[in-house]
Design a protein around this motif. Sequence first.
Motif, mmCIF file in Angstrom:
data_model
loop_
_atom_site.group_PDB
_atom_site.id
_atom_site.type_symbol
_atom_site.label_atom_id
_atom_site.label_comp_id
_atom_site.label_asym_id
_atom_site.label_seq_id
_atom_site.Cartn_x
_atom_site.Cartn_y
_atom_site.Cartn_z
ATOM 1 N N MET A 1 0.841 -1.160 0.000
ATOM 2 C CA MET A 1 0.000 0.000 0.000
ATOM 3 C C MET A 1 0.900 1.240 0.000
ATOM 4 N N PRO A 2 0.719 2.130 -0.922
ATOM 5 C CA PRO A 2 1.574 3.319 -0.997
ATOM 6 C C PRO A 2 1.239 4.313 0.101
ATOM 7 N N LEU A 3 2.246 5.050 0.470
ATOM 8 C CA LEU A 3 2.103 6.123 1.456
ATOM 9 C C LEU A 3 2.607 7.387 0.794
ATOM 10 N N TYR A 4 1.748 8.360 0.694
ATOM 11 C CA TYR A 4 2.126 9.624 0.077
ATOM 12 C C TYR A 4 2.285 10.672 1.167
ATOM 13 N N ILE A 5 3.424 11.315 1.170
ATOM 14 C CA ILE A 5 3.671 12.388 2.132
ATOM 15 C C ILE A 5 3.509 13.702 1.382
ATOM 16 N N ARG A 6 2.475 14.435 1.731
ATOM 17 C CA ARG A 6 2.172 15.672 1.017
ATOM 18 C C ARG A 6 2.684 16.910 1.750
ATOM 19 N N ASP A 7 3.249 16.704 2.906
ATOM 20 C CA ASP A 7 3.770 17.809 3.700
ATOM 21 C C ASP A 7 5.274 17.927 3.441
ATOM 22 N N ASN A 8 5.692 19.078 2.916
ATOM 23 C CA ASN A 8 7.100 19.264 2.553
ATOM 24 C C ASN A 8 8.032 19.146 3.753
ATOM 25 N N ALA A 9 7.639 19.680 4.899
ATOM 26 C CA ALA A 9 8.495 19.612 6.092
ATOM 27 C C ALA A 9 8.721 18.164 6.508
ATOM 28 N N THR A 10 7.666 17.347 6.466
ATOM 29 C CA THR A 10 7.795 15.940 6.812
ATOM 30 C C THR A 10 8.664 15.216 5.800
ATOM 31 N N ALA A 11 8.465 15.487 4.525
ATOM 32 C CA ALA A 11 9.272 14.851 3.481
ATOM 33 C C ALA A 11 10.747 15.212 3.653
ATOM 34 N N GLU A 12 11.026 16.446 4.034
ATOM 35 C CA GLU A 12 12.419 16.864 4.253
ATOM 36 C C GLU A 12 13.023 16.146 5.455
ATOM 37 N N LEU A 13 12.238 15.972 6.517
ATOM 38 C CA LEU A 13 12.737 15.243 7.686
ATOM 39 C C LEU A 13 13.048 13.794 7.339
ATOM 40 N N VAL A 14 12.181 13.176 6.574
ATOM 41 C CA VAL A 14 12.408 11.787 6.148
ATOM 42 C C VAL A 14 13.668 11.704 5.300
ATOM 43 N N ALA A 15 13.836 12.628 4.379
ATOM 44 C CA ALA A 15 15.023 12.636 3.522
ATOM 45 C C ALA A 15 16.291 12.849 4.347
ATOM 46 N N LYS A 16 16.216 13.723 5.334
ATOM 47 C CA LYS A 16 17.379 13.988 6.193
ATOM 48 C C LYS A 16 17.754 12.743 6.992
ATOM 49 N N LEU A 17 16.758 12.081 7.589
ATOM 50 C CA LEU A 17 17.025 10.857 8.347
ATOM 51 C C LEU A 17 17.605 9.776 7.435
ATOM 52 N N ALA A 18 17.041 9.629 6.256
ATOM 53 C CA ALA A 18 17.528 8.622 5.308
ATOM 54 C C ALA A 18 18.978 8.890 4.940
ATOM 55 N N LYS A 19 19.309 10.142 4.681
ATOM 56 C CA LYS A 19 20.676 10.485 4.295
ATOM 57 C C LYS A 19 21.643 10.247 5.451
ATOM 58 N N GLU A 20 21.274 10.681 6.660
ATOM 59 C CA GLU A 20 22.159 10.529 7.814
ATOM 60 C C GLU A 20 22.400 9.069 8.170
ATOM 61 N N ARG A 21 21.400 8.222 7.956
ATOM 62 C CA ARG A 21 21.522 6.814 8.307
ATOM 63 C C ARG A 21 21.910 5.922 7.128
ATOM 64 N N GLY A 22 21.974 6.492 5.939
ATOM 65 C CA GLY A 22 22.289 5.691 4.758
ATOM 66 C C GLY A 22 21.176 4.717 4.417
ATOM 67 N N LEU A 23 19.932 5.182 4.530
ATOM 68 C CA LEU A 23 18.761 4.345 4.299
ATOM 69 C C LEU A 23 17.966 4.864 3.115
ATOM 70 N N THR A 24 17.049 4.026 2.658
ATOM 71 C CA THR A 24 16.068 4.517 1.706
ATOM 72 C C THR A 24 15.036 5.326 2.502
ATOM 73 N N LYS A 25 14.257 6.138 1.817
ATOM 74 C CA LYS A 25 13.223 6.904 2.500
ATOM 75 C C LYS A 25 12.199 5.979 3.139
ATOM 76 N N GLN A 26 11.899 4.884 2.460
ATOM 77 C CA GLN A 26 10.953 3.908 3.009
ATOM 78 C C GLN A 26 11.477 3.337 4.314
ATOM 79 N N ASP A 27 12.760 2.955 4.328
ATOM 80 C CA ASP A 27 13.345 2.410 5.553
ATOM 81 C C ASP A 27 13.433 3.461 6.653
ATOM 82 N N ALA A 28 13.665 4.713 6.281
ATOM 83 C CA ALA A 28 13.712 5.789 7.270
ATOM 84 C C ALA A 28 12.348 5.976 7.927
#
Length: 80
Positions: A1-28
């Motif tokens: 089931m897809p999950l769409y994040i429509r909030d830019n601030a949340t998407a940026e936090l997910v991207a930041k966590l993924a980058k810092e941990r070396g994960l995909t956004k899904q894994d983050a």
Amino acid sequence: MPLYIRDNATAELVAKLAKERGLTKQDAVRLAVQAELDRTREAKPLRERLREWREANPLPPPTGLKADKAFFDDLSGEGE
């Protein structure tokens, strides 16, 4: 089931966590949600945590000594 994040601030936090941990956004997202669920499940009310602490660290029995100014002066070496 897809999950769409429509909030830019949340998407940026997910991207930041993924980058810092070396994960995909899904894994983050999975990591963050699981950590929050674990934290919530393990959280105990303050009253219960204090009760457990008091059981593990009981007060010493009363000595019967009077803790007045003379007592504290003697402890600090200021008594005569």
